[in-house]
Design an enzyme around this catalytic site. Structure first.
Site, mmCIF file in Angstrom:
data_model
loop_
_atom_site.group_PDB
_atom_site.id
_atom_site.type_symbol
_atom_site.label_atom_id
_atom_site.label_comp_id
_atom_site.label_asym_id
_atom_site.label_seq_id
_atom_site.Cartn_x
_atom_site.Cartn_y
_atom_site.Cartn_z
ATOM 1 N N TYR A 67 -9.515 -6.666 12.503
ATOM 2 C CA TYR A 67 -8.891 -6.199 11.267
ATOM 3 C C TYR A 67 -8.847 -7.305 10.214
ATOM 4 O O TYR A 67 -8.573 -8.469 10.523
ATOM 5 C CB TYR A 67 -7.456 -5.717 11.559
ATOM 6 C CG TYR A 67 -6.719 -5.272 10.306
ATOM 7 C CD1 TYR A 67 -6.858 -3.981 9.824
ATOM 8 C CD2 TYR A 67 -5.918 -6.171 9.590
ATOM 9 C CE1 TYR A 67 -6.210 -3.574 8.671
ATOM 10 C CE2 TYR A 67 -5.265 -5.768 8.432
ATOM 11 C CZ TYR A 67 -5.417 -4.472 7.972
ATOM 12 O OH TYR A 67 -4.782 -4.087 6.831
ATOM 13 N N ASN A 125 -17.888 27.533 -23.517
ATOM 14 C CA ASN A 125 -18.415 26.410 -22.744
ATOM 15 C C ASN A 125 -18.034 26.517 -21.258
ATOM 16 O O ASN A 125 -16.914 26.896 -20.933
ATOM 17 C CB ASN A 125 -17.883 25.083 -23.309
ATOM 18 C CG ASN A 125 -18.368 24.845 -24.718
ATOM 19 O OD1 ASN A 125 -19.478 25.267 -25.078
ATOM 20 N ND2 ASN A 125 -17.560 24.200 -25.538
ATOM 21 N N LYS A 133 -18.395 29.376 -29.681
ATOM 22 C CA LYS A 133 -18.730 28.731 -28.406
ATOM 23 C C LYS A 133 -17.979 29.291 -27.196
ATOM 24 O O LYS A 133 -16.815 29.637 -27.266
ATOM 25 C CB LYS A 133 -18.430 27.223 -28.492
ATOM 26 C CG LYS A 133 -19.389 26.425 -29.335
ATOM 27 C CD LYS A 133 -20.814 26.428 -28.831
ATOM 28 C CE LYS A 133 -21.011 25.543 -27.616
ATOM 29 N NZ LYS A 133 -21.041 24.116 -27.920
ATOM 30 N N GLU A 185 -19.427 22.075 -15.536
ATOM 31 C CA GLU A 185 -19.846 20.723 -15.929
ATOM 32 C C GLU A 185 -19.045 19.671 -15.168
ATOM 33 O O GLU A 185 -19.578 18.647 -14.735
ATOM 34 C CB GLU A 185 -19.637 20.524 -17.438
ATOM 35 C CG GLU A 185 -20.522 21.413 -18.298
ATOM 36 C CD GLU A 185 -20.052 21.413 -19.740
ATOM 37 O OE1 GLU A 185 -20.406 20.471 -20.468
ATOM 38 O OE2 GLU A 185 -19.333 22.343 -20.151
ATOM 39 N N THR A 190 -39.907 25.668 -10.484
ATOM 40 C CA THR A 190 -40.125 24.276 -10.067
ATOM 41 C C THR A 190 -40.256 23.521 -11.387
ATOM 42 O O THR A 190 -40.754 24.096 -12.368
ATOM 43 C CB THR A 190 -41.410 24.081 -9.232
ATOM 44 O OG1 THR A 190 -42.533 24.484 -10.015
ATOM 45 C CG2 THR A 190 -41.390 24.898 -7.940
ATOM 46 N N HIS A 191 -39.797 22.310 -11.425
ATOM 47 C CA HIS A 191 -39.766 21.522 -12.676
ATOM 48 C C HIS A 191 -38.983 22.257 -13.768
ATOM 49 O O HIS A 191 -39.211 22.025 -14.951
ATOM 50 C CB HIS A 191 -41.180 21.215 -13.194
ATOM 51 C CG HIS A 191 -42.121 20.718 -12.141
ATOM 52 N ND1 HIS A 191 -42.378 19.379 -11.937
ATOM 53 C CD2 HIS A 191 -42.853 21.380 -11.212
ATOM 54 C CE1 HIS A 191 -43.230 19.235 -10.934
ATOM 55 N NE2 HIS A 191 -43.526 20.437 -10.473
ATOM 56 N N SER A 223 0.827 -1.207 0.000
ATOM 57 C CA SER A 223 0.000 0.000 0.000
ATOM 58 C C SER A 223 0.866 1.264 0.000
ATOM 59 O O SER A 223 0.352 2.366 0.040
ATOM 60 C CB SER A 223 -0.924 0.007 1.223
ATOM 61 O OG SER A 223 -0.168 -0.144 2.411
ATOM 62 N N SER A 281 -14.518 25.973 -28.560
ATOM 63 C CA SER A 281 -14.721 24.729 -29.280
ATOM 64 C C SER A 281 -13.702 24.666 -30.416
ATOM 65 O O SER A 281 -13.316 25.690 -30.972
ATOM 66 C CB SER A 281 -16.141 24.706 -29.844
ATOM 67 O OG SER A 281 -16.195 23.885 -30.991
ATOM 68 N N LYS A 296 -8.228 3.364 1.717
ATOM 69 C CA LYS A 296 -7.501 4.628 1.526
ATOM 70 C C LYS A 296 -7.610 5.269 0.150
ATOM 71 O O LYS A 296 -7.903 6.473 0.046
ATOM 72 C CB LYS A 296 -6.034 4.433 1.883
ATOM 73 C CG LYS A 296 -5.842 4.182 3.370
ATOM 74 C CD LYS A 296 -4.427 3.818 3.710
ATOM 75 C CE LYS A 296 -4.409 3.032 4.999
ATOM 76 N NZ LYS A 296 -5.031 1.679 4.876
ATOM 77 N N GLN A 311 -7.429 -2.370 3.946
ATOM 78 C CA GLN A 311 -6.416 -1.535 3.300
ATOM 79 C C GLN A 311 -7.030 -0.814 2.084
ATOM 80 O O GLN A 311 -6.488 0.176 1.599
ATOM 81 C CB GLN A 311 -5.236 -2.412 2.876
ATOM 82 C CG GLN A 311 -4.104 -1.679 2.220
ATOM 83 C CD GLN A 311 -2.851 -2.530 2.162
ATOM 84 O OE1 GLN A 311 -2.160 -2.706 3.156
ATOM 85 N NE2 GLN A 311 -2.554 -3.090 0.997
HETATM 86 N N1 ARG Z 1 -1.160 -1.327 5.308
HETATM 87 C C1 ARG Z 1 -2.076 -1.886 6.227
HETATM 88 C C2 ARG Z 1 -3.441 -1.234 6.012
HETATM 89 O O1 ARG Z 1 -3.497 -0.214 5.454
HETATM 90 C C3 ARG Z 1 -1.635 -1.652 7.629
HETATM 91 C C4 ARG Z 1 -2.193 -2.602 8.637
HETATM 92 C C5 ARG Z 1 -1.626 -3.971 8.418
HETATM 93 N N2 ARG Z 1 -2.015 -4.890 9.423
HETATM 94 C C6 ARG Z 1 -1.900 -6.178 9.275
HETATM 95 N N3 ARG Z 1 -2.353 -6.910 10.259
HETATM 96 N N4 ARG Z 1 -1.414 -6.725 8.220
HETATM 97 O O2 ARG Z 1 -4.461 -1.749 6.405
#
Ligand code: ARG
Length: 464
Positions: free
Chosen positions: A323, A291, A289, A296, A161-162, A29, A283, A331, A328
Protein backbone atom coordinates in the site's frame (compact mmCIF):
# COMPACT_ATOMS: atom_id res chain seq x y z
CA UNK A 1 -17.07 19.08 8.21
CA UNK A 2 -15.21 19.50 11.45
CA UNK A 3 -11.50 20.22 10.90
CA UNK A 4 -10.32 20.82 14.46
CA UNK A 5 -6.60 20.35 14.72
CA UNK A 6 -6.66 17.91 17.58
CA UNK A 7 -4.39 14.92 17.99
CA UNK A 8 -5.59 11.83 16.14
CA UNK A 9 -7.16 9.60 18.84
CA UNK A 10 -6.05 6.45 17.02
CA UNK A 11 -2.30 7.06 16.77
CA UNK A 12 -1.81 10.52 18.28
CA UNK A 13 0.07 9.20 21.30
CA UNK A 14 3.21 8.70 19.28
CA UNK A 15 3.28 12.29 18.05
CA UNK A 16 4.23 15.41 19.95
CA UNK A 17 2.53 18.01 17.74
CA UNK A 18 -0.77 18.14 15.91
CA UNK A 19 -0.82 17.88 12.13
CA UNK A 20 -0.41 21.01 10.02
CA UNK A 21 -3.56 22.42 8.48
CA UNK A 22 -2.43 21.54 4.95
CA UNK A 23 -1.48 18.05 6.12
CA UNK A 24 -5.03 17.47 7.26
CA UNK A 25 -6.28 18.82 3.96
CA UNK A 26 -4.10 16.73 1.67
CA UNK A 27 -4.30 13.61 3.79
CA UNK A 28 -8.03 13.44 4.36
CA UNK A 29 -10.44 11.41 2.30
CA UNK A 30 -13.56 11.64 4.44
CA UNK A 31 -15.18 14.15 2.06
CA UNK A 32 -15.47 11.42 -0.54
CA UNK A 33 -14.95 8.06 1.13
CA UNK A 34 -17.94 8.51 3.47
CA UNK A 35 -19.82 7.05 0.50
CA UNK A 36 -18.50 3.67 1.64
CA UNK A 37 -20.00 3.82 5.14
CA UNK A 38 -22.36 0.88 4.69
CA UNK A 39 -19.63 -1.28 3.16
CA UNK A 40 -17.30 -0.34 6.02
CA UNK A 41 -19.89 -1.33 8.60
CA UNK A 42 -20.77 -4.56 6.76
CA UNK A 43 -17.06 -5.46 6.67
CA UNK A 44 -16.67 -4.76 10.38
CA UNK A 45 -19.71 -6.85 11.22
CA UNK A 46 -18.38 -9.82 9.27
CA UNK A 47 -15.00 -9.36 10.94
CA UNK A 48 -16.54 -9.29 14.42
CA UNK A 49 -18.59 -12.37 13.70
CA UNK A 50 -15.49 -14.25 12.60
CA UNK A 51 -13.38 -13.00 15.52
CA UNK A 52 -15.99 -14.35 17.89
CA UNK A 53 -16.37 -17.65 16.02
CA UNK A 54 -12.64 -18.39 16.29
CA UNK A 55 -12.52 -17.39 19.96
CA UNK A 56 -10.65 -14.08 19.65
CA UNK A 57 -13.61 -11.97 20.77
CA UNK A 58 -16.07 -12.80 23.56
CA UNK A 59 -19.76 -13.06 22.77
CA UNK A 60 -20.46 -10.09 25.00
CA UNK A 61 -17.89 -7.88 23.25
CA UNK A 62 -19.06 -8.92 19.82
CA UNK A 63 -22.65 -8.01 20.73
CA UNK A 64 -21.56 -4.66 22.17
CA UNK A 65 -19.53 -3.84 19.05
CA UNK A 66 -22.34 -4.90 16.74
CA UNK A 67 -24.89 -2.80 18.59
CA UNK A 68 -22.54 0.17 18.39
CA UNK A 69 -22.07 -0.35 14.65
CA UNK A 70 -25.84 -0.54 14.20
CA UNK A 71 -26.27 2.75 16.03
CA UNK A 72 -23.61 4.36 13.81
CA UNK A 73 -25.35 3.08 10.69
CA UNK A 74 -28.59 4.66 11.83
CA UNK A 75 -26.81 7.89 12.74
CA UNK A 76 -25.20 8.15 9.32
CA UNK A 77 -28.39 7.31 7.48
CA UNK A 78 -30.43 9.81 9.43
CA UNK A 79 -27.83 12.54 8.91
CA UNK A 80 -27.11 12.77 12.65
CA UNK A 81 -23.51 11.56 12.34
CA UNK A 82 -20.91 14.29 12.42
CA UNK A 83 -17.94 13.48 10.19
CA UNK A 84 -14.59 14.82 11.28
CA UNK A 85 -11.90 15.94 8.86
CA UNK A 86 -9.17 15.37 11.44
CA UNK A 87 -10.14 11.72 11.52
CA UNK A 88 -9.05 11.43 7.91
CA UNK A 89 -11.31 8.78 6.54
CA UNK A 90 -14.50 6.78 6.95
CA UNK A 91 -12.68 3.97 8.76
CA UNK A 92 -11.36 6.16 11.56
CA UNK A 93 -14.52 8.21 11.77
CA UNK A 94 -16.54 5.09 12.44
CA UNK A 95 -14.04 3.54 14.83
CA UNK A 96 -13.72 6.74 16.83
CA UNK A 97 -17.48 7.11 17.08
CA UNK A 98 -17.69 3.48 18.17
CA UNK A 99 -15.31 4.24 21.03
CA UNK A 100 -17.49 7.20 22.05
CA UNK A 101 -20.54 4.97 22.06
CA UNK A 102 -19.25 1.76 23.67
CA UNK A 103 -15.96 2.72 25.30
CA UNK A 104 -12.70 0.72 25.25
CA UNK A 105 -14.32 -2.44 23.82
CA UNK A 106 -14.30 -0.60 20.47
CA UNK A 107 -10.55 -1.04 20.45
CA UNK A 108 -10.99 -4.79 19.98
CA UNK A 109 -12.62 -4.39 16.54
CA UNK A 110 -9.33 -3.66 14.80
CA UNK A 111 -7.73 -6.95 15.98
CA UNK A 112 -6.22 -8.83 13.02
CA UNK A 113 -6.96 -6.16 10.46
CA UNK A 114 -5.53 -2.87 9.24
CA UNK A 115 -6.93 0.07 7.34
CA UNK A 116 -5.07 -1.32 4.34
CA UNK A 117 -7.13 -4.48 4.03
CA UNK A 118 -10.16 -2.59 5.33
CA UNK A 119 -10.11 -0.02 2.54
CA UNK A 120 -9.31 -2.71 -0.03
CA UNK A 121 -12.43 -4.52 1.17
CA UNK A 122 -14.73 -1.50 1.40
CA UNK A 123 -13.82 -0.24 -2.04
CA UNK A 124 -14.21 -3.68 -3.55
CA UNK A 125 -17.62 -4.04 -1.95
CA UNK A 126 -18.63 -0.62 -3.24
CA UNK A 127 -17.50 -1.40 -6.78
CA UNK A 128 -19.19 -4.81 -6.63
CA UNK A 129 -22.46 -3.21 -5.51
CA UNK A 130 -22.19 -0.66 -8.26
CA UNK A 131 -21.54 -3.31 -10.88
CA UNK A 132 -24.78 -4.99 -9.82
CA UNK A 133 -26.60 -1.68 -10.15
CA UNK A 134 -25.02 -0.93 -13.54
CA UNK A 135 -25.92 -4.39 -14.80
CA UNK A 136 -29.58 -3.75 -14.00
CA UNK A 137 -29.45 -0.46 -15.84
CA UNK A 138 -27.79 -2.06 -18.86
CA UNK A 139 -30.49 -4.73 -18.95
CA UNK A 140 -33.13 -2.04 -18.87
CA UNK A 141 -31.50 -0.20 -21.78
CA UNK A 142 -31.24 -3.45 -23.74
CA UNK A 143 -34.93 -4.16 -23.10
CA UNK A 144 -35.89 -0.74 -24.42
CA UNK A 145 -33.72 -1.20 -27.52
CA UNK A 146 -35.26 -4.63 -28.11
CA UNK A 147 -38.71 -3.09 -27.99
CA UNK A 148 -37.72 -0.39 -30.50
CA UNK A 149 -36.14 -3.02 -32.73
CA UNK A 150 -39.25 -5.15 -32.58
CA UNK A 151 -41.42 -2.22 -33.63
CA UNK A 152 -39.09 -1.43 -36.51
CA UNK A 153 -37.94 -4.74 -38.01
CA UNK A 154 -39.52 -3.60 -41.28
CA UNK A 155 -38.59 0.07 -41.12
CA UNK A 156 -36.12 0.65 -43.93
CA UNK A 157 -33.35 3.20 -43.51
CA UNK A 158 -29.99 3.87 -45.13
CA UNK A 159 -27.01 2.01 -43.72
CA UNK A 160 -23.86 4.12 -43.76
CA UNK A 161 -20.13 3.74 -44.05
CA UNK A 162 -18.07 6.93 -43.82
CA UNK A 163 -21.48 8.47 -43.04
CA UNK A 164 -22.19 8.09 -46.76
CA UNK A 165 -25.18 5.98 -47.79
CA UNK A 166 -24.01 2.40 -48.34
CA UNK A 167 -26.81 -0.16 -48.43
CA UNK A 168 -30.37 -0.14 -47.16
CA UNK A 169 -30.90 -1.70 -43.74
CA UNK A 170 -33.72 -1.65 -41.21
CA UNK A 171 -33.92 0.52 -38.13
CA UNK A 172 -34.58 -2.66 -36.16
CA UNK A 173 -31.24 -4.04 -37.33
CA UNK A 174 -29.53 -0.80 -36.36
CA UNK A 175 -31.04 -0.93 -32.84
CA UNK A 176 -29.90 -4.53 -32.54
CA UNK A 177 -26.30 -3.49 -33.24
CA UNK A 178 -26.48 -1.51 -30.00
CA UNK A 179 -28.07 -4.47 -28.23
CA UNK A 180 -24.92 -6.41 -29.14
CA UNK A 181 -22.69 -3.62 -27.85
CA UNK A 182 -24.52 -3.17 -24.55
CA UNK A 183 -24.71 -6.93 -24.08
CA UNK A 184 -20.93 -7.06 -24.34
CA UNK A 185 -20.78 -4.27 -21.76
CA UNK A 186 -22.99 -6.33 -19.52
CA UNK A 187 -20.74 -9.36 -19.90
CA UNK A 188 -17.65 -7.24 -19.23
CA UNK A 189 -19.25 -6.10 -15.96
CA UNK A 190 -20.02 -9.72 -15.13
CA UNK A 191 -16.43 -10.82 -15.85
CA UNK A 192 -15.01 -8.02 -13.75
CA UNK A 193 -17.36 -8.90 -10.89
CA UNK A 194 -16.39 -12.55 -11.00
CA UNK A 195 -12.67 -11.75 -10.91
CA UNK A 196 -12.94 -9.19 -8.11
CA UNK A 197 -15.16 -11.39 -5.98
CA UNK A 198 -12.43 -12.38 -3.51
CA UNK A 199 -12.14 -11.03 0.00
CA UNK A 200 -8.95 -9.19 1.06
CA UNK A 201 -9.95 -8.73 4.71
CA UNK A 202 -7.56 -10.38 7.16
CA UNK A 203 -4.51 -9.63 5.02
CA UNK A 204 -4.00 -6.95 7.66
CA UNK A 205 -1.32 -4.31 6.99
CA UNK A 206 0.49 -6.39 4.36
CA UNK A 207 1.88 -9.62 5.78
CA UNK A 208 -1.18 -11.33 7.21
CA UNK A 209 -1.69 -11.77 10.96
CA UNK A 210 -0.56 -14.00 13.77
CA UNK A 211 -4.12 -14.33 15.07
CA UNK A 212 -5.86 -17.61 14.19
CA UNK A 213 -8.48 -15.95 11.99
CA UNK A 214 -10.75 -17.71 9.50
CA UNK A 215 -10.59 -15.68 6.32
CA UNK A 216 -12.83 -18.05 4.42
CA UNK A 217 -15.59 -17.45 6.93
CA UNK A 218 -15.34 -13.66 6.52
CA UNK A 219 -15.26 -14.07 2.74
CA UNK A 220 -18.38 -16.22 2.79
CA UNK A 221 -20.26 -13.89 5.09
CA UNK A 222 -19.62 -10.99 2.74
CA UNK A 223 -20.77 -12.91 -0.33
CA UNK A 224 -17.29 -13.45 -1.77
CA UNK A 225 -16.37 -16.59 -3.68
CA UNK A 226 -13.22 -17.05 -1.56
CA UNK A 227 -10.47 -15.22 0.30
CA UNK A 228 -7.60 -13.62 -1.66
CA UNK A 229 -4.49 -15.80 -1.64
CA UNK A 230 -1.65 -13.33 -1.14
CA UNK A 231 -1.67 -10.72 1.59
CA UNK A 232 0.67 -8.35 -0.26
CA UNK A 233 -1.38 -8.38 -3.41
CA UNK A 234 -4.58 -8.05 -1.37
CA UNK A 235 -3.69 -4.63 -0.04
CA UNK A 236 -1.85 -3.41 -3.14
CA UNK A 237 -4.35 -4.48 -5.80
CA UNK A 238 -6.72 -2.02 -7.46
CA UNK A 239 -7.27 -4.06 -10.62
CA UNK A 240 -10.94 -4.38 -9.73
CA UNK A 241 -11.31 -0.60 -9.91
CA UNK A 242 -9.38 -0.45 -13.17
CA UNK A 243 -11.51 -3.19 -14.67
CA UNK A 244 -14.72 -1.45 -13.69
CA UNK A 245 -13.38 1.81 -15.14
CA UNK A 246 -12.34 0.05 -18.36
CA UNK A 247 -15.75 -1.53 -18.75
CA UNK A 248 -17.40 1.80 -17.90
CA UNK A 249 -15.25 3.61 -20.46
CA UNK A 250 -16.11 1.15 -23.21
CA UNK A 251 -19.79 1.34 -22.30
CA UNK A 252 -19.68 5.15 -22.33
CA UNK A 253 -17.98 4.96 -25.72
CA UNK A 254 -20.95 2.98 -27.00
CA UNK A 255 -23.35 5.45 -25.42
CA UNK A 256 -21.41 8.26 -27.02
CA UNK A 257 -21.73 6.71 -30.48
CA UNK A 258 -25.46 6.28 -30.02
CA UNK A 259 -25.67 9.83 -28.69
CA UNK A 260 -23.99 11.04 -31.87
CA UNK A 261 -26.46 9.12 -34.02
CA UNK A 262 -29.35 10.69 -32.15
CA UNK A 263 -27.82 14.10 -32.76
CA UNK A 264 -27.51 13.37 -36.49
CA UNK A 265 -30.88 11.69 -36.87
CA UNK A 266 -32.71 14.53 -35.17
CA UNK A 267 -31.33 17.28 -37.43
CA UNK A 268 -34.00 18.64 -39.82
CA UNK A 269 -31.74 17.52 -42.70
CA UNK A 270 -32.10 13.89 -41.62
CA UNK A 271 -35.39 14.04 -39.69
CA UNK A 272 -35.12 10.31 -38.95
CA UNK A 273 -36.31 10.77 -35.40
CA UNK A 274 -37.90 13.38 -33.23
CA UNK A 275 -37.27 13.76 -29.54
CA UNK A 276 -40.22 15.10 -27.59
CA UNK A 277 -40.12 18.42 -25.76
CA UNK A 278 -39.10 16.48 -22.68
CA UNK A 279 -35.72 15.78 -24.29
CA UNK A 280 -35.21 18.94 -26.34
CA UNK A 281 -33.98 22.37 -25.45
CA UNK A 282 -34.53 25.70 -27.15
CA UNK A 283 -32.18 28.50 -28.05
CA UNK A 284 -32.07 31.87 -26.31
CA UNK A 285 -31.83 33.65 -29.67
CA UNK A 286 -33.09 31.32 -32.44
CA UNK A 287 -36.77 30.68 -31.74
CA UNK A 288 -37.06 27.74 -34.14
CA UNK A 289 -34.35 25.60 -32.49
CA UNK A 290 -34.84 22.16 -30.95
CA UNK A 291 -31.53 20.99 -29.60
CA UNK A 292 -30.75 17.42 -28.51
CA UNK A 293 -28.64 18.50 -25.50
CA UNK A 294 -29.02 15.25 -23.57
CA UNK A 295 -27.71 13.23 -26.51
CA UNK A 296 -24.81 15.66 -26.90
CA UNK A 297 -23.98 15.38 -23.21
CA UNK A 298 -24.07 11.59 -23.33
CA UNK A 299 -21.72 11.89 -26.32
CA UNK A 300 -19.44 14.22 -24.35
CA UNK A 301 -19.43 12.65 -20.91
CA UNK A 302 -17.31 9.73 -22.04
CA UNK A 303 -14.43 12.19 -21.68
CA UNK A 304 -14.56 12.32 -17.91
CA UNK A 305 -15.03 8.56 -17.55
CA UNK A 306 -12.02 7.91 -19.77
CA UNK A 307 -10.19 10.53 -17.70
CA UNK A 308 -10.88 8.57 -14.52
CA UNK A 309 -9.55 5.38 -16.09
CA UNK A 310 -6.38 7.06 -17.31
CA UNK A 311 -6.05 8.83 -13.96
CA UNK A 312 -6.09 5.65 -11.91
CA UNK A 313 -3.87 3.72 -14.30
CA UNK A 314 -1.37 6.53 -13.98
CA UNK A 315 -1.60 6.52 -10.19
CA UNK A 316 -1.04 2.77 -9.98
CA UNK A 317 1.83 2.56 -12.42
CA UNK A 318 5.21 2.27 -10.75
CA UNK A 319 3.86 1.95 -7.19
CA UNK A 320 6.02 -0.43 -5.16
CA UNK A 321 4.27 -3.13 -3.16
CA UNK A 322 2.32 -2.84 -1.03
CA UNK A 323 0.00 0.00 0.00
CA UNK A 324 1.01 3.59 -0.68
CA UNK A 325 -1.09 6.61 0.11
CA UNK A 326 -1.19 7.44 -3.60
CA UNK A 327 -3.84 4.74 -3.72
CA UNK A 328 -6.30 6.95 -1.87
CA UNK A 329 -6.57 8.69 -5.25
CA UNK A 330 -8.48 5.64 -6.49
CA UNK A 331 -11.86 6.79 -5.23
CA UNK A 332 -12.93 10.21 -6.47
CA UNK A 333 -12.41 9.42 -10.14
CA UNK A 334 -14.17 6.10 -9.86
CA UNK A 335 -17.11 7.54 -7.93
CA UNK A 336 -17.44 10.26 -10.55
CA UNK A 337 -17.23 7.72 -13.38
CA UNK A 338 -19.85 5.54 -11.70
CA UNK A 339 -22.21 8.48 -11.25
CA UNK A 340 -21.63 9.60 -14.83
CA UNK A 341 -22.26 6.15 -16.25
CA UNK A 342 -25.44 5.93 -14.18
CA UNK A 343 -26.67 9.26 -15.53
CA UNK A 344 -25.77 8.44 -19.14
CA UNK A 345 -27.46 5.03 -19.04
CA UNK A 346 -30.59 6.51 -17.50
CA UNK A 347 -30.70 9.37 -20.00
CA UNK A 348 -30.09 7.08 -22.97
CA UNK A 349 -32.83 4.65 -21.93
CA UNK A 350 -35.22 7.55 -21.55
CA UNK A 351 -34.31 9.07 -24.94
CA UNK A 352 -34.65 5.78 -26.83
CA UNK A 353 -38.00 5.24 -25.19
CA UNK A 354 -39.05 8.80 -26.00
CA UNK A 355 -37.92 9.02 -29.63
CA UNK A 356 -40.48 9.05 -32.36
CA UNK A 357 -39.25 7.33 -35.52
CA UNK A 358 -40.02 9.03 -38.82
CA UNK A 359 -40.56 5.89 -40.91
CA UNK A 360 -41.24 7.82 -44.13
CA UNK A 361 -38.12 9.97 -43.90
CA UNK A 362 -35.95 6.92 -43.26
CA UNK A 363 -37.54 5.11 -46.20
CA UNK A 364 -37.12 7.99 -48.62
CA UNK A 365 -33.53 8.48 -47.59
CA UNK A 366 -32.79 4.75 -47.93
CA UNK A 367 -33.34 4.86 -51.68
CA UNK A 368 -31.17 7.82 -52.59
CA UNK A 369 -27.57 7.71 -53.78
CA UNK A 370 -27.89 4.40 -55.62
CA UNK A 371 -27.98 2.43 -52.41
CA UNK A 372 -28.96 -0.76 -54.25
CA UNK A 373 -25.95 -0.72 -56.60
CA UNK A 374 -24.44 -3.67 -54.70
CA UNK A 375 -27.65 -5.59 -55.33
CA UNK A 376 -27.23 -4.99 -59.08
CA UNK A 377 -23.65 -6.24 -58.98
CA UNK A 378 -24.69 -9.31 -56.94
CA UNK A 379 -27.47 -10.00 -59.44
CA UNK A 380 -24.98 -9.91 -62.35
CA UNK A 381 -22.78 -12.43 -60.53
CA UNK A 382 -25.72 -14.73 -59.83
CA UNK A 383 -27.46 -14.36 -63.16
CA UNK A 384 -24.65 -14.19 -65.68
CA UNK A 385 -21.85 -15.93 -63.81
CA UNK A 386 -19.69 -12.80 -64.04
CA UNK A 387 -16.93 -12.40 -61.46
CA UNK A 388 -17.77 -9.91 -58.72
CA UNK A 389 -14.96 -7.60 -59.87
CA UNK A 390 -16.37 -7.46 -63.45
CA UNK A 391 -19.87 -6.99 -62.07
CA UNK A 392 -18.57 -4.13 -59.94
CA UNK A 393 -17.17 -2.41 -63.06
CA UNK A 394 -20.41 -2.85 -65.00
CA UNK A 395 -22.43 -1.51 -62.08
CA UNK A 396 -20.09 1.46 -61.83
CA UNK A 397 -20.91 2.33 -65.44
CA UNK A 398 -24.63 1.93 -64.76
CA UNK A 399 -24.40 4.28 -61.77
CA UNK A 400 -22.45 6.81 -63.87
CA UNK A 401 -25.14 6.70 -66.55
CA UNK A 402 -27.91 7.19 -63.99
CA UNK A 403 -25.95 10.08 -62.55
CA UNK A 404 -25.68 11.85 -65.93
CA UNK A 405 -29.40 11.32 -66.43
CA UNK A 406 -30.16 12.39 -62.83
CA UNK A 407 -32.34 9.36 -62.28
CA UNK A 408 -32.53 6.30 -60.03
CA UNK A 409 -31.11 2.94 -61.14
CA UNK A 410 -34.62 1.51 -61.56
CA UNK A 411 -35.57 4.45 -63.78
CA UNK A 412 -33.05 3.46 -66.48
CA UNK A 413 -34.61 1.60 -69.40
CA UNK A 414 -33.70 -1.98 -70.24
CA UNK A 415 -32.23 -0.71 -73.52
CA UNK A 416 -29.94 1.68 -71.65
CA UNK A 417 -28.87 -1.09 -69.28
CA UNK A 418 -28.20 -3.46 -72.15
CA UNK A 419 -26.06 -0.81 -73.85
CA UNK A 420 -23.68 -1.23 -70.91
CA UNK A 421 -23.97 -4.98 -70.50
CA UNK A 422 -25.85 -7.21 -72.95
CA UNK A 423 -26.45 -9.91 -70.29
CA UNK A 424 -28.86 -7.71 -68.37
CA UNK A 425 -32.54 -8.65 -68.73
CA UNK A 426 -35.77 -7.37 -67.21
CA UNK A 427 -35.39 -9.60 -64.11
CA UNK A 428 -32.85 -7.09 -62.84
CA UNK A 429 -35.58 -4.64 -61.83
CA UNK A 430 -36.71 -7.03 -59.10
CA UNK A 431 -33.48 -6.46 -57.13
CA UNK A 432 -33.27 -2.70 -57.40
CA UNK A 433 -35.83 -1.76 -54.77
CA UNK A 434 -34.79 -1.11 -51.17
CA UNK A 435 -37.35 -3.64 -49.97
CA UNK A 436 -35.89 -6.47 -52.02
CA UNK A 437 -32.39 -5.41 -51.06
CA UNK A 438 -33.18 -5.61 -47.36
CA UNK A 439 -35.15 -8.85 -47.49
CA UNK A 440 -32.43 -10.52 -49.57
CA UNK A 441 -29.75 -9.99 -46.89
CA UNK A 442 -30.50 -13.27 -45.18
CA UNK A 443 -26.97 -14.35 -44.35
CA UNK A 444 -26.49 -14.98 -40.63
CA UNK A 445 -26.35 -11.58 -38.91
CA UNK A 446 -27.76 -9.80 -41.97
CA UNK A 447 -30.46 -7.14 -42.00
CA UNK A 448 -33.36 -9.21 -43.44
CA UNK A 449 -36.39 -8.77 -41.16
CA UNK A 450 -36.71 -12.51 -40.52
CA UNK A 451 -33.10 -12.58 -39.29
CA UNK A 452 -33.60 -9.60 -37.07
CA UNK A 453 -36.69 -11.21 -35.56
CA UNK A 454 -34.57 -14.24 -34.68
CA UNK A 455 -31.90 -12.05 -33.10
CA UNK A 456 -34.52 -10.26 -31.03
CA UNK A 457 -35.85 -13.61 -29.81
CA UNK A 458 -32.30 -14.72 -28.98
CA UNK A 459 -31.52 -11.68 -26.85
CA UNK A 460 -34.88 -11.80 -25.15
CA UNK A 461 -34.19 -15.35 -24.03
CA UNK A 462 -30.68 -14.33 -22.89
CA UNK A 463 -32.10 -11.55 -20.74
CA UNK A 464 -34.33 -13.88 -18.77
N1 ARG B 1 -8.07 6.48 3.46
C1 ARG B 1 -7.10 5.51 3.12
C2 ARG B 1 -7.25 5.17 1.63
O1 ARG B 1 -8.25 5.43 1.10
C3 ARG B 1 -7.27 4.27 3.92
C4 ARG B 1 -6.06 3.41 4.04
C5 ARG B 1 -5.02 4.11 4.87
N2 ARG B 1 -3.90 3.29 5.14
C6 ARG B 1 -2.77 3.78 5.56
N3 ARG B 1 -1.79 2.92 5.71
N4 ARG B 1 -2.58 5.03 5.79
O2 ARG B 1 -6.36 4.65 1.01
Amino acid sequence: MDYNQTQNPIWGNRFSSTPDEVMIKINGSIDFDQKMYSQDIAGSRAHVKMLHAVGILSLEDSITINDGLNTILLEIESGAFSFSGTLEDIHMNIETRLAELIGPTAGRLHTARSRNDQVALDFRLWVRDHIDYTSKQLKQLIRILLEKAENHVDTIMPGFTHLQPGQPITFGHHCMAYVEMFSRDLSRMKDARERMNECPLGSAALAGTSFPIDRSMTAKNLGFREATRNSLDSVADRDFALEFLSAATICCTHLSRLGEEIVIWSTPQFSFIRLSDKFSTGSSIMPQKRNPDAAELVRGKVGRVTGSLIGLITVMKGLPLTYSKDMQEDKEGLFDAAQTLDLCLTAMSAMIDDMEVNVQAMYTSAGISYSTATDLADWLVRDSGMSFRDAHHVTGQVVALAETKSCELAELSLRELKSICSFINSDVFSVLSVESSVSSRKSFGGTAPENVRQQIAYWKSQLK
